[in-house]
Design an enzyme around this catalytic site. Structure first.
Site, short mmCIF file in Angstrom:
data_model
loop_
_atom_site.label_atom_id
_atom_site.label_comp_id
_atom_site.label_asym_id
_atom_site.label_seq_id
_atom_site.Cartn_x
_atom_site.Cartn_y
_atom_site.Cartn_z
N SER A 29 -37.08 12.59 -22.71
CA SER A 29 -38.11 11.79 -22.04
C SER A 29 -38.72 10.78 -23.01
O SER A 29 -39.54 9.97 -22.62
CB SER A 29 -39.20 12.70 -21.48
OG SER A 29 -39.67 13.56 -22.49
N GLU B 18 -33.73 7.99 -14.22
CA GLU B 18 -33.90 6.81 -15.07
C GLU B 18 -32.69 6.78 -16.01
O GLU B 18 -32.49 7.70 -16.81
CB GLU B 18 -35.22 6.95 -15.85
CG GLU B 18 -35.68 5.71 -16.55
CD GLU B 18 -37.05 5.91 -17.24
OE1 GLU B 18 -37.37 7.05 -17.65
OE2 GLU B 18 -37.79 4.92 -17.38
N1 CAA Z 1 -36.61 23.29 -5.90
C1 CAA Z 1 -36.36 22.96 -4.63
N2 CAA Z 1 -37.31 22.51 -3.78
C2 CAA Z 1 -38.58 22.42 -4.25
C3 CAA Z 1 -38.91 22.75 -5.59
C4 CAA Z 1 -37.86 23.19 -6.42
N3 CAA Z 1 -38.07 23.50 -7.71
N4 CAA Z 1 -40.25 22.54 -5.76
C5 CAA Z 1 -40.73 22.08 -4.59
N5 CAA Z 1 -39.72 22.01 -3.68
C6 CAA Z 1 -39.80 21.49 -2.31
C7 CAA Z 1 -40.53 22.38 -1.36
O1 CAA Z 1 -39.66 23.33 -0.77
C8 CAA Z 1 -41.05 21.38 -0.34
O2 CAA Z 1 -40.00 21.03 0.57
P1 CAA Z 1 -40.30 20.41 2.05
O3 CAA Z 1 -40.94 19.06 1.84
O4 CAA Z 1 -38.92 20.32 2.64
O5 CAA Z 1 -41.20 21.38 2.71
C9 CAA Z 1 -41.37 20.17 -1.18
O6 CAA Z 1 -40.59 20.29 -2.36
C10 CAA Z 1 -42.84 20.09 -1.53
O7 CAA Z 1 -43.20 21.30 -2.20
P2 CAA Z 1 -44.51 22.15 -1.88
O8 CAA Z 1 -44.80 22.11 -0.41
O9 CAA Z 1 -44.36 23.49 -2.54
O10 CAA Z 1 -45.67 21.47 -2.68
P3 CAA Z 1 -46.24 20.01 -2.66
O11 CAA Z 1 -46.15 19.35 -1.34
O12 CAA Z 1 -47.56 20.16 -3.32
O13 CAA Z 1 -45.26 19.21 -3.64
C11 CAA Z 1 -44.49 18.46 -5.74
C12 CAA Z 1 -44.97 19.66 -4.92
C13 CAA Z 1 -43.15 17.98 -5.19
C14 CAA Z 1 -44.30 19.00 -7.16
C15 CAA Z 1 -45.57 17.31 -5.65
O14 CAA Z 1 -46.83 17.80 -5.99
C16 CAA Z 1 -45.25 16.14 -6.56
O15 CAA Z 1 -44.46 15.28 -6.20
N6 CAA Z 1 -45.92 16.11 -7.73
C17 CAA Z 1 -45.65 15.08 -8.75
C18 CAA Z 1 -44.39 15.44 -9.48
C19 CAA Z 1 -44.08 14.47 -10.56
O16 CAA Z 1 -44.75 13.47 -10.81
N7 CAA Z 1 -43.01 14.80 -11.30
C20 CAA Z 1 -42.61 14.02 -12.45
C21 CAA Z 1 -43.23 14.60 -13.68
S1 CAA Z 1 -42.82 13.64 -15.10
C22 CAA Z 1 -41.30 14.22 -15.56
O17 CAA Z 1 -40.73 15.14 -15.00
C23 CAA Z 1 -40.59 13.54 -16.67
C24 CAA Z 1 -41.26 13.29 -17.94
O18 CAA Z 1 -40.60 12.62 -18.73
C25 CAA Z 1 -42.53 13.78 -18.37
#
Ligand code: CAA
Length: 296
Positions: A118, A151
């Site tokens: 990252s 990315e």
């Molecule tokens: N595997 C499969 N499916 C998953 C999952 C996983 N590990 N985690 C969540 N899901 C699915 C759920 O089943 C759910 O599916 P549906 O929409 O079909 O119902 C969906 O994702 C949403 O999950 P939740 O209902 O449990 O929870 P939520 O609506 O609060 O969403 C989240 C959770 C997707 C994490 C959301 O909060 C989000 O988008 N957060 C921001 C995430 C983000 O910014 N990530 C990038 C971080 S930076 C990085 O990774 C890189 C870096 O370099 C630092």
């Protein structure tokens, strides 16, 4: 392309293995201990169950996905017939360089070597190998099965052909690849981390509390998580490390990490993975509870 190797079975590594295996690739997942590999497979299985229960995939797809994953503790076995390696080991420059030196010796000469880093320069990782044109960044986002972006970071010597192959491969995973050049933080973390750091500064200066800052960003700017919750999710050590990369890379004091971030990392309050950061986390609970030291 059929045979993929993923190095590192942590959160990112198991997510990457999950997505490739679900899309029909034979995935060799490699880590230093059997215990880490078994834990990763059980996490993948749980995440697949979640997809089955939501009706996103069938039970048959779950079964074939798990069958597509083989587990390895020896790097030489994991890369024997590989066409693409994705390294997702701990974010440590020395470790990554050592892994790439070994990969260059062990993987077939035609294999593409990608890193999920990252923040570490792709060009500096590529310089450890004799195939600089075949080294590229494939930066996935957590949770990997959910987040649409990959990315794609071109190092200074990455070839057009390798970039094209990796872009089209990412599309085959159902992801949207975006090509960027190799400069500190690439695009995602150059934009994201100063925002998180600024949110921490806002808290540190007493402008507003943890929940207030996150609520402003969630409800006012439609972020799925507020920046402080997201920092906990990413890991405060990772955030600090990336701010340091930006500060060193650009030599600009605007990227200096907030002292509160540094203090929390030194205290070991790293967010979700240690159970406490800006919020505190209890296994099995989805409630967001502000950590006691930030409560008014
Ligand atoms: N595997 C499969 N499916 C998953 C999952 C996983 N590990 N985690 C969540 N899901 C699915 C759920 O089943 C759910 O599916 P549906 O929409 O079909 O119902 C969906 O994702 C949403 O999950 P939740 O209902 O449990 O929870 P939520 O609506 O609060 O969403 C989240 C959770 C997707 C994490 C959301 O909060 C989000 O988008 N957060 C921001 C995430 C983000 O910014 N990530 C990038 C971080 S930076 C990085 O990774 C890189 C870096 O370099 C630092």
């Amino acid at each position: 392309m059929k045979n993929i190797t993923v190095i590192g079975a942590g959160t990112m590594g198991n997510g990457i293995a999950h997505v490739f295996a679900q899309n029909g690739f034979a995935v060799s997942l490699c880590d230093v201990s059997k215990e880490f590999l078994d834990k990763a497979l059980s996490t993948i299985s749980k995440n697949l169950d979640r997809q089955v229960s939501k009706g996103a995939i069938t039970a048959d797809v779950k079964e074939s996905t798990l069958k597509n994953i083989s587990l390895h503790t020896a790097l030489s076995d994991a890369v024997k017939n590989t066409e693409l390696v994705i390294e997702a080991a701990t974010e440590n420059i020395k470790l990554k360089k050592e892994i790439f030196i070994e990969l260059d010796l062990l993987a077939p000469a035609s294999a593409i070597l990608a890193t999920n880093t990252s923040s570490i320069s792709i060009t500096s990782i590529a310089a450890q190998t004799k195939r600089r044109d075949k080294v590229i960044g494939m930066h996935f986002f957590n949770p990997v099965p959910v987040m649409k972006l990959v990315e794609i970071i071109r190092g200074f010597s990455t070839s057009d052909e390798v970039t094209k192959t990796v872009m089209s491969l990412s599309q085959k995973l159902g992801k949207t690849p975006v090509e960027v050049n190799d400069y500190p933080g690439f695009v995602s973390n150059r934009v994201l981390m100063p925002m998180i750091n600024e949110a921490i500064r806002t808290l540190h200066e007493g402008v507003a509390g943890v929940e207030e800052i996150d609520t402003v960003m969630k409800l006012g700017l439609a972020h799925p998580m507020g920046p402080l919750q997201l920092a906990d999710f990413i890991g405060l050590d990772v955030c600090l490390n990336i701010m340091n990369v930006l500060q060193e890379g650009f030599g600009n004091p605007q990227y200096a990490p907030c002292p509160l971030l540094s203090n929390m990392v030194m205290a070991g309050n790293l967010g979700v993975k240690t159970g406490k950061g800006f919020y505190q986390y209890t296994a099995g609970s989805k409630d967001l509870v502000v950590a006691e030291y930030f409560r008014k």
